[in-house]
Design a protein around this motif. Sequence first.
Motif, PDB file in Angstrom:
ATOM      1  N   LYS A  60      54.807  22.279  52.268  1.00  0.00           N
ATOM      2  CA  LYS A  60      53.355  21.124  52.283  1.00  0.00           C
ATOM      3  C   LYS A  60      52.558  22.105  51.371  1.00  0.00           C
ATOM      4  CE  LYS A  60      52.675  19.131  57.344  1.00  0.00           C
ATOM      5  NZ  LYS A  60      52.160  18.034  57.957  1.00  0.00           N
ATOM      6  N   HIS A  61      53.177  22.743  51.214  1.00  0.00           N
ATOM      7  CA  HIS A  61      51.769  23.851  50.096  1.00  0.00           C
ATOM      8  C   HIS A  61      51.044  24.555  50.550  1.00  0.00           C
ATOM      9  CE1 HIS A  61      54.564  21.649  46.645  1.00  0.00           C
ATOM     10  NE2 HIS A  61      54.501  21.468  47.634  1.00  0.00           N
ATOM     11  N   ILE A  62      51.463  24.760  51.218  1.00  0.00           N
ATOM     12  CA  ILE A  62      50.259  25.556  52.430  1.00  0.00           C
ATOM     13  C   ILE A  62      49.569  27.141  51.299  1.00  0.00           C
ATOM     14  CG2 ILE A  62      49.589  27.047  54.235  1.00  0.00           C
ATOM     15  CD1 ILE A  62      51.317  24.470  55.823  1.00  0.00           C
ATOM     16  N   LEU A  63      50.818  27.710  51.130  1.00  0.00           N
ATOM     17  CA  LEU A  63      50.005  29.110  50.636  1.00  0.00           C
ATOM     18  C   LEU A  63      50.023  29.072  48.832  1.00  0.00           C
ATOM     19  CD1 LEU A  63      53.414  30.874  52.050  1.00  0.00           C
ATOM     20  CD2 LEU A  63      51.935  31.436  52.493  1.00  0.00           C
ATOM     21  N   ASP A  64      50.555  27.729  48.126  1.00  0.00           N
ATOM     22  CA  ASP A  64      49.671  27.648  47.302  1.00  0.00           C
ATOM     23  C   ASP A  64      48.260  27.103  47.413  1.00  0.00           C
ATOM     24  OD1 ASP A  64      52.860  27.277  46.367  1.00  0.00           O
ATOM     25  OD2 ASP A  64      52.556  25.638  45.529  1.00  0.00           O
ATOM     26  N   ASN A  65      47.700  26.609  48.231  1.00  0.00           N
ATOM     27  CA  ASN A  65      45.996  26.046  48.333  1.00  0.00           C
ATOM     28  C   ASN A  65      45.970  27.406  48.865  1.00  0.00           C
ATOM     29  OD1 ASN A  65      46.700  23.563  47.896  1.00  0.00           O
ATOM     30  ND2 ASN A  65      46.995  22.631  49.936  1.00  0.00           N
ATOM     31  N   ILE A  66      46.142  28.449  49.784  1.00  0.00           N
ATOM     32  CA  ILE A  66      45.216  29.723  50.215  1.00  0.00           C
ATOM     33  C   ILE A  66      45.513  30.569  49.229  1.00  0.00           C
ATOM     34  CG2 ILE A  66      45.836  31.867  51.922  1.00  0.00           C
ATOM     35  CD1 ILE A  66      46.284  29.353  53.768  1.00  0.00           C
ATOM     36  N   LEU A  67      46.302  30.757  48.640  1.00  0.00           N
ATOM     37  CA  LEU A  67      46.577  31.735  47.402  1.00  0.00           C
ATOM     38  C   LEU A  67      45.236  31.380  45.971  1.00  0.00           C
ATOM     39  CD1 LEU A  67      49.486  33.320  48.804  1.00  0.00           C
ATOM     40  CD2 LEU A  67      47.474  34.068  48.984  1.00  0.00           C
ATOM     41  N   ASN A  68      45.527  29.963  46.286  1.00  0.00           N
ATOM     42  CA  ASN A  68      44.912  29.891  44.764  1.00  0.00           C
ATOM     43  C   ASN A  68      46.015  29.960  43.720  1.00  0.00           C
ATOM     44  OD1 ASN A  68      42.667  28.766  46.191  1.00  0.00           O
ATOM     45  ND2 ASN A  68      41.459  30.573  46.455  1.00  0.00           N
ATOM     46  N   VAL A  69      47.255  30.239  44.107  1.00  0.00           N
ATOM     47  CA  VAL A  69      48.477  30.319  42.484  1.00  0.00           C
ATOM     48  C   VAL A  69      49.629  29.426  42.963  1.00  0.00           C
ATOM     49  CG1 VAL A  69      48.874  32.126  43.963  1.00  0.00           C
ATOM     50  CG2 VAL A  69      49.080  31.550  41.112  1.00  0.00           C
ATOM     51  N   LYS A  70      50.455  28.623  42.507  1.00  0.00           N
ATOM     52  CA  LYS A  70      51.639  28.747  43.026  1.00  0.00           C
ATOM     53  C   LYS A  70      52.366  29.440  42.900  1.00  0.00           C
ATOM     54  CE  LYS A  70      55.403  25.359  41.631  1.00  0.00           C
ATOM     55  NZ  LYS A  70      55.276  26.026  42.893  1.00  0.00           N
ATOM     56  N   VAL A  71      52.892  28.977  44.379  1.00  0.00           N
ATOM     57  CA  VAL A  71      53.953  30.033  45.185  1.00  0.00           C
ATOM     58  C   VAL A  71      56.131  29.442  44.851  1.00  0.00           C
ATOM     59  CG1 VAL A  71      54.865  30.518  47.176  1.00  0.00           C
ATOM     60  CG2 VAL A  71      52.680  30.981  46.641  1.00  0.00           C
ATOM     61  N   GLU A  72      56.361  30.123  43.829  1.00  0.00           N
ATOM     62  CA  GLU A  72      57.831  29.844  43.653  1.00  0.00           C
ATOM     63  C   GLU A  72      59.430  29.736  44.602  1.00  0.00           C
ATOM     64  OE1 GLU A  72      58.426  29.529  40.057  1.00  0.00           O
ATOM     65  OE2 GLU A  72      56.378  30.139  40.175  1.00  0.00           O
ATOM     66  N   ASP A  73      59.498  28.965  44.496  1.00  0.00           N
ATOM     67  CA  ASP A  73      60.707  28.447  45.420  1.00  0.00           C
ATOM     68  C   ASP A  73      61.553  30.333  45.725  1.00  0.00           C
ATOM     69  OD1 ASP A  73      59.491  26.213  46.397  1.00  0.00           O
ATOM     70  OD2 ASP A  73      61.756  25.636  44.404  1.00  0.00           O
ATOM     71  N   SER A  74      61.540  31.490  44.826  1.00  0.00           N
ATOM     72  CA  SER A  74      62.155  32.399  45.643  1.00  0.00           C
ATOM     73  C   SER A  74      61.556  32.900  46.506  1.00  0.00           C
ATOM     74  CB  SER A  74      62.291  33.150  43.592  1.00  0.00           C
ATOM     75  OG  SER A  74      60.886  33.501  43.303  1.00  0.00           O
ATOM     76  N   ILE A  75      60.089  32.834  46.240  1.00  0.00           N
ATOM     77  CA  ILE A  75      59.548  34.197  48.339  1.00  0.00           C
ATOM     78  C   ILE A  75      60.254  32.800  48.840  1.00  0.00           C
ATOM     79  CG2 ILE A  75      56.830  33.687  48.603  1.00  0.00           C
ATOM     80  CD1 ILE A  75      57.732  35.818  46.101  1.00  0.00           C
ATOM     81  N   TYR A  76      60.131  31.532  49.045  1.00  0.00           N
ATOM     82  CA  TYR A  76      60.449  31.574  50.261  1.00  0.00           C
ATOM     83  C   TYR A  76      61.673  30.946  50.846  1.00  0.00           C
ATOM     84  CZ  TYR A  76      56.168  28.250  49.912  1.00  0.00           C
ATOM     85  OH  TYR A  76      54.998  28.175  49.894  1.00  0.00           O
ATOM     86  N   GLU A  77      62.261  31.603  49.325  1.00  0.00           N
ATOM     87  CA  GLU A  77      63.631  31.759  49.652  1.00  0.00           C
ATOM     88  C   GLU A  77      64.569  33.276  50.424  1.00  0.00           C
ATOM     89  OE1 GLU A  77      66.319  30.083  49.834  1.00  0.00           O
ATOM     90  OE2 GLU A  77      65.096  28.987  49.062  1.00  0.00           O
ATOM     91  N   GLU A  78      62.702  34.420  49.733  1.00  0.00           N
ATOM     92  CA  GLU A  78      63.138  35.545  49.754  1.00  0.00           C
ATOM     93  C   GLU A  78      62.323  35.516  51.586  1.00  0.00           C
ATOM     94  OE1 GLU A  78      61.619  38.719  47.899  1.00  0.00           O
ATOM     95  OE2 GLU A  78      61.645  37.867  46.114  1.00  0.00           O
ATOM     96  N   LEU A  79      61.632  35.088  52.240  1.00  0.00           N
ATOM     97  CA  LEU A  79      61.287  34.525  53.323  1.00  0.00           C
ATOM     98  C   LEU A  79      62.368  33.920  54.527  1.00  0.00           C
ATOM     99  CD1 LEU A  79      56.981  33.512  52.678  1.00  0.00           C
ATOM    100  CD2 LEU A  79      57.975  35.327  53.714  1.00  0.00           C
ATOM    101  N   LYS A  80      63.270  33.160  53.638  1.00  0.00           N
ATOM    102  CA  LYS A  80      63.841  32.942  54.597  1.00  0.00           C
ATOM    103  C   LYS A  80      65.393  33.796  55.234  1.00  0.00           C
ATOM    104  CE  LYS A  80      63.131  27.988  52.936  1.00  0.00           C
ATOM    105  NZ  LYS A  80      64.017  27.220  52.845  1.00  0.00           N
ATOM    106  N   GLU A  81      65.469  34.381  54.081  1.00  0.00           N
ATOM    107  CA  GLU A  81      66.872  35.426  54.660  1.00  0.00           C
ATOM    108  C   GLU A  81      65.661  36.683  55.213  1.00  0.00           C
ATOM    109  OE1 GLU A  81      69.876  36.084  53.554  1.00  0.00           O
ATOM    110  OE2 GLU A  81      69.274  34.254  52.756  1.00  0.00           O
ATOM    111  N   ILE A  82      64.356  36.939  55.351  1.00  0.00           N
ATOM    112  CA  ILE A  82      64.507  38.009  56.077  1.00  0.00           C
ATOM    113  C   ILE A  82      63.833  37.201  57.711  1.00  0.00           C
ATOM    114  CG2 ILE A  82      61.306  39.145  56.109  1.00  0.00           C
ATOM    115  CD1 ILE A  82      61.040  38.531  53.640  1.00  0.00           C
ATOM    116  N   VAL A  83      63.898  36.156  58.351  1.00  0.00           N
ATOM    117  CA  VAL A  83      63.515  35.449  58.788  1.00  0.00           C
ATOM    118  C   VAL A  83      64.409  35.590  59.847  1.00  0.00           C
ATOM    119  CG1 VAL A  83      62.950  33.507  60.391  1.00  0.00           C
ATOM    120  CG2 VAL A  83      61.403  34.335  58.546  1.00  0.00           C
ATOM    121  N   LYS A  84      65.848  35.523  58.676  1.00  0.00           N
ATOM    122  CA  LYS A  84      67.320  35.492  59.761  1.00  0.00           C
ATOM    123  C   LYS A  84      67.744  36.425  60.258  1.00  0.00           C
ATOM    124  CE  LYS A  84      69.079  31.653  56.672  1.00  0.00           C
ATOM    125  NZ  LYS A  84      69.860  31.768  55.331  1.00  0.00           N
TER     126      LYS A  84
END
Length: 84
Positions: A60-84
């Motif tokens: 839903k690109h929620i972080l893009d809207n809140i931070l007013n900048v395009k969040v790269e997919d690599s950030i989401y991949e890092e987040l997924k690794e942290i959560v695992k």
Amino acid sequence: MKKIPQRTCVVTKEKLDKKDLIRIVRTPEQKVIIDETGKANGRGAYLKKDLDVINKAQTKHILDNILNVKVEDSIYEELKEIVK
């Protein structure tokens, strides 16, 4: 008794202890980083440490809207690794 800091997840809108959330920051240089210390300079947003929440934020690109900048997919991949 020491007060435990609470923050709101930008996806679920739940108020949770700060330690149960991950902070994502847009730095003054317009770069998006994952702030594991919780003290990085810039505009911050919190996500619950949950794979479903991270996936929803990505689709839903929620972080893009809140931070007013395009969040790269690599950030989401890092987040997924942290959560695992």
